[in-house]
Design a protein around this motif. Structure first.
Motif: not given
Ligand code: FNR
Length: 360
Positions: A27-28, A79, A81, A109, A111, A131, A253, A258, A286, A288, A307, A313
């Motif tokens: 997922y990440y 950033a 996430t 985030s 989420y 965010q 971004s 994704r 943001d 890379g 960012f 993570i």
């Protein structure tokens, strides 16, 4: 004490890959479709060469800068996430404490697996932005804006590149979703009217509004006095529109590759956006960022701050707050060294003369 096994950000990536469950790692790591854009985000920095200056007395290097008028220790923030509790039991609380300790900006985030209230309480002196996604049910967006405003979050970062979620193949194969003990804490109870409806990532599906447009930016401005930053701009045309709509900042971004696969690497679109904006609003980026050199190149091409998404993570997966601090410390040290080796004594001296354009 310095950990000699964790020397660069890739070491943390390797650790996270070894220690997280496959579904969580997938997922990440995920990018959309063939992951061309995700991978190009990293490769694009490696195509850029620097023009270092010498004999400029680099005995003192000042890495401080500011975003929206607030001083931060160096031009790298965190950033937004999703789902930090999947990587570390304290989740976003650890991330918030680490960015507070390092004195940089953390974009929480929507989420998050901890609530905006819990995050604010964990790091009361941290500098934070929130965010935001826009929901079909505008009241949900409105309520969360009111909450973060009252909690002292300093800006709203409106993510505009997710009218629909990109197609991430491994998440489909793994049928990825949040385990039942974790919740999108910001909306606990608020989605109840939709109980039983289909879910995506453990969140009721179809809650984000794909009809989102510039008029919603105006709506958001009517709702809140907080500065608004648009995250997910990749062209000069949209940068111009953002400025015309009176936003305070832009984050170049592509959502870490994704969303739309086949779009450009973010560092490759930065110059045209910086040129279009002409200093009228701050431009961030943001995607890379893995080394201090990457940061230097982005700042040289006109970003006010960059960012990091996935690296934070990996830091969490390694050692929670301490791991995120280590990630930021390594980037800070590398950035300082790159500045010195290219003859820059402070961030204001980092400019386009540092970039070898003839090679691009
Ligand atoms: C993200 N990103 C993201 N963006 C956002 O606005 N809201 C979100 O909830 C999330 N969630 C999220 C989860 C995961 C696992 C990833 C990897 C990314 C995108 C993120 O803010 C950022 O744009 C990219 O992660 C930057 O690229 P790097 O640093 O991961 O290469």
């Amino acid at each position: 004490c310095v950990d000699m096994t964790m020397v660069c950000l890739n070491d943390f990536e390797e650790y996270a890959k070894q220690h997280l469950s496959k579904a969580t790692w997938d997922y990440y790591e995920a990018g959309a479709d063939d992951c061309c854009t995700r991978d190009d985000n990293l490769l694009a920095y490696k195509r850029i060469r620097l023009r270092p200056r010498i004999l400029r007395d680099v005995s003192i290097n000042d890495t401080r800068t500011s975003v929206l008028g607030m001083e931060i220790s160096f031009p790298v923030g965190i950033a937004p996430t999703a789902f930090h509790c999947l990587a570390w039991h304290e989740g976003e609380l650890a991330t918030a404490r680490a960015s507070e300790a390092v004195n940089t900006c953390y974009i929480a985030s929507t989420y998050s697996t901890c609530s905006v209230e819990e995050i604010a309480a964990a790091a009361p002196n941290g500098y934070r932005w929130f965010q935001l996604y826009l929901y079909r049910h505008r009241k949900l967006s409105e309520q969360i804006v009111r909450r973060v405003e009252a909690l002292g979050y300093k800006a709203l970062v409106l993510t505009v590149d997710v009218p629909y979620t990109g197609k991430r193949r491994n998440d489909i194969r793994n049928q990825f979703k949040l385990p039942p003990h974790l919740k999108v804490k910001n909306f606990e109870g608020m989605f109840q009217e939709q109980a039983g409806s289909p879910e995506k990532y453990g969140i009721p599906a179809n809650t984000l509004d794909p009809s989102i447009s510039w008029k919603d930016v105006c709506w958001l401005q009517s709702l809140s006095r907080l500065p608004i930053i648009i995250k997910g701009i990749l062209t000069k045309e949209d940068a111009e529109l953002a400025v015309e709509h009176g936003v305070q900042g832009i984050i170049v971004s592509n959502h870490g590759g994704r969303q739309l696969d086949g779009g450009p690497a973010t560092i490759d679109c930065l110059p045209e956006i910086v040129d279009a904006v002409q200093g009228r609003v701050e431009v961030y980026m943001d995607g890379g960022i893995r080394t201090g050199n990457d940061v230097l190149k982005a700042i040289a091409l006109g970003a006010k701050c960059v960012f990091i998404g996935r690296p934070a993570i990996w830091g969490l997966a390694y050692k929670g707050e301490e791991g995120v601090r280590e990630i930021l410390q390594i980037l800070h040290d590398e950035f300082r060294l790159s500045m010195a080796l290219s003859g820059c004594r402070n961030v204001a001296e980092i400019n386009r003369n540092l970039i070898q354009f003839s090679r691009l």
